[in-house]
Write a protein that holds these residues in place. Structure first.
Motif, PDB file in Angstrom:
ATOM      1  N   UNK A 168       0.919  -1.272   0.006  1.00 39.34           N
ATOM      2  CA  UNK A 168      -0.046   0.009  -0.030  1.00 39.34           C
ATOM      3  C   UNK A 168       0.815   1.371   0.031  1.00 39.34           C
ATOM      4  N   UNK A 169       2.214   1.032  -0.240  1.00 36.15           N
ATOM      5  CA  UNK A 169       3.222   2.120  -0.026  1.00 36.15           C
ATOM      6  C   UNK A 169       3.081   2.948   1.152  1.00 36.15           C
ATOM      7  N   UNK A 170       2.907   2.672   2.318  1.00 33.35           N
ATOM      8  CA  UNK A 170       2.866   3.285   3.684  1.00 33.35           C
ATOM      9  C   UNK A 170       3.869   2.779   4.537  1.00 33.35           C
ATOM     10  N   UNK A 171       4.669   2.171   4.099  1.00 36.02           N
ATOM     11  CA  UNK A 171       5.902   1.654   5.101  1.00 36.02           C
ATOM     12  C   UNK A 171       6.688   2.674   5.501  1.00 36.02           C
ATOM     13  N   UNK A 172       6.649   3.672   5.121  1.00 34.51           N
ATOM     14  CA  UNK A 172       7.759   4.895   5.613  1.00 34.51           C
ATOM     15  C   UNK A 172       6.697   5.542   6.883  1.00 34.51           C
ATOM     16  N   UNK A 173       5.578   5.282   6.923  1.00 33.32           N
ATOM     17  CA  UNK A 173       4.634   5.821   8.120  1.00 33.32           C
ATOM     18  C   UNK A 173       4.034   4.918   8.972  1.00 33.32           C
ATOM     19  N   UNK A 174       4.569   3.566   8.701  1.00 32.48           N
ATOM     20  CA  UNK A 174       4.046   2.357   9.554  1.00 32.48           C
ATOM     21  C   UNK A 174       5.221   1.418  10.280  1.00 32.48           C
ATOM     22  N   UNK A 175       5.340   1.356  11.527  1.00 34.44           N
ATOM     23  CA  UNK A 175       6.005   0.450  11.924  1.00 34.44           C
ATOM     24  C   UNK A 175       5.604  -0.843  12.813  1.00 34.44           C
TER      25      UNK A 175
END
Length: 295
Positions: A168-175
């Protein structure tokens, strides 16, 4: 048995009859989706060329899919994904299959976000028992300045959530972090969300086989009254750690809202501002409750 050379239309009719005979609802829809998955044809191609024959490999793959569905494995697990809040999430044996009822948590969270002005500033979210990551990632996708942490007891579930964040191209804001409930969680969060286990232990045996046999029991069993993990979350909110400034939203089973509200009042006392809002499903059942401890 599905034979090579059968047309797509004939395959759908035959599969629908088998599924319906096994007591499976929405048999024709399931049949169509299984044919699309096994053959790679699109819905448009299926309409335009229903006489297209199955090759031997497609027929074999489709028969394997049908046998799994006849064994009551959920369609989403056969296909490997579930749409949740308009986005496709990978689903595996390690994760709970996201349900439409859980979308009420996202709806309620976005309502609170609008009142708090969260679209205009960075906020931190915590998703306890993240599973596929569907709650955390849906909220991050809807709130462009939000960042968040998802926790789960299962390392395999955490890996699924990480893959969903990437797709979903959200890895930079989810950990993501392997953790039991709030253990080892540091920091302060604006919002805590959770779809915890809330099925009373004695009721699990009576669930539909699609749930009882294929969802992880760790994600279902909420203890004797279904509120074991819910109670832990309320206790954390009462102690105001690790969410010194935040809202809580917890999903519950139909009929559990009164018990949760009473639990909040008992454990949090006068330091809690109970939101006069509930997340209600299409059946009119309250499926989540939001509250904010006072600091």
């Amino acid at each position: 048995m599905i034979e090579a050379g059968a047309s797509l239309a004939d395959a759908i009719r035959g599969i629908a009859a088998r599924l319906s005979g096994a007591g499976i609802e929405d048999a024709r829809l399931d049949a169509r989706l299984l044919v699309e998955a096994a053959t790679g044809v699109s819905p448009e191609q299926l309409v335009l060329d229903p006489a297209r024959p199955l090759c031997a490999e497609q027929a074999c793959r489709l028969e394997a899919f049908v046998e799994r569905r006849l064994a009551r494995e959920p369609l989403t697990r056969i296909l490997g994904e579930r749409f949740f809040y308009g986005r496709a999430f990978e689903v595996t044996a390690a994760t709970l299959d996201p349900r439409p009822d859980t979308e009420t948590v996202v709806d309620l969270a976005l309502s609170i976000a609008a009142e708090e002005g969260w679209r205009d500033r960075r906020i931190e979210l915590l998703d306890v028992g993240t599973g596929t990551g569907c709650l955390l990632l849906s909220l991050i996708a809807e709130l462009p300045r939000a960042h968040g942490l998802g926790t789960d007891l299962s390392p395999a579930a955490i890996e699924v959530a990480r893959r969903n964040a990437s797709r979903l191209e959200l890895a930079d804001r989810a950990r993501f972090q392997v953790a039991r409930s709030f253990e080892g969680i540091a920091g302060s969060f604006d919002l805590v969300v959770s779809n915890p286990p809330y099925i009373p232990t004695d009721e699990i045996a009576g669930l539909d086989p699609e749930v009882r046999c294929f969802d992880p029991h760790l994600a279902l069993d909420g203890g004797a009254d279904g509120l074991d993990i819910v109670r832990q979350i309320v206790e954390v909110s009462a102690n105001r750690r690790p969410v010194a400034r935040g809202w809580f939203i917890v999903e519950i089973g139909a009929g559990q809202a009164r018990a949760l509200v009473e639990l909040i009042a008992t454990l949090c006392g006068p330091q809690v501002a109970l939101a006069s809002r509930r997340g209600v499903d299409f059946g009119g059942h309250v499926r989540c409750v939001a509250w904010k401890p006072q600091i």
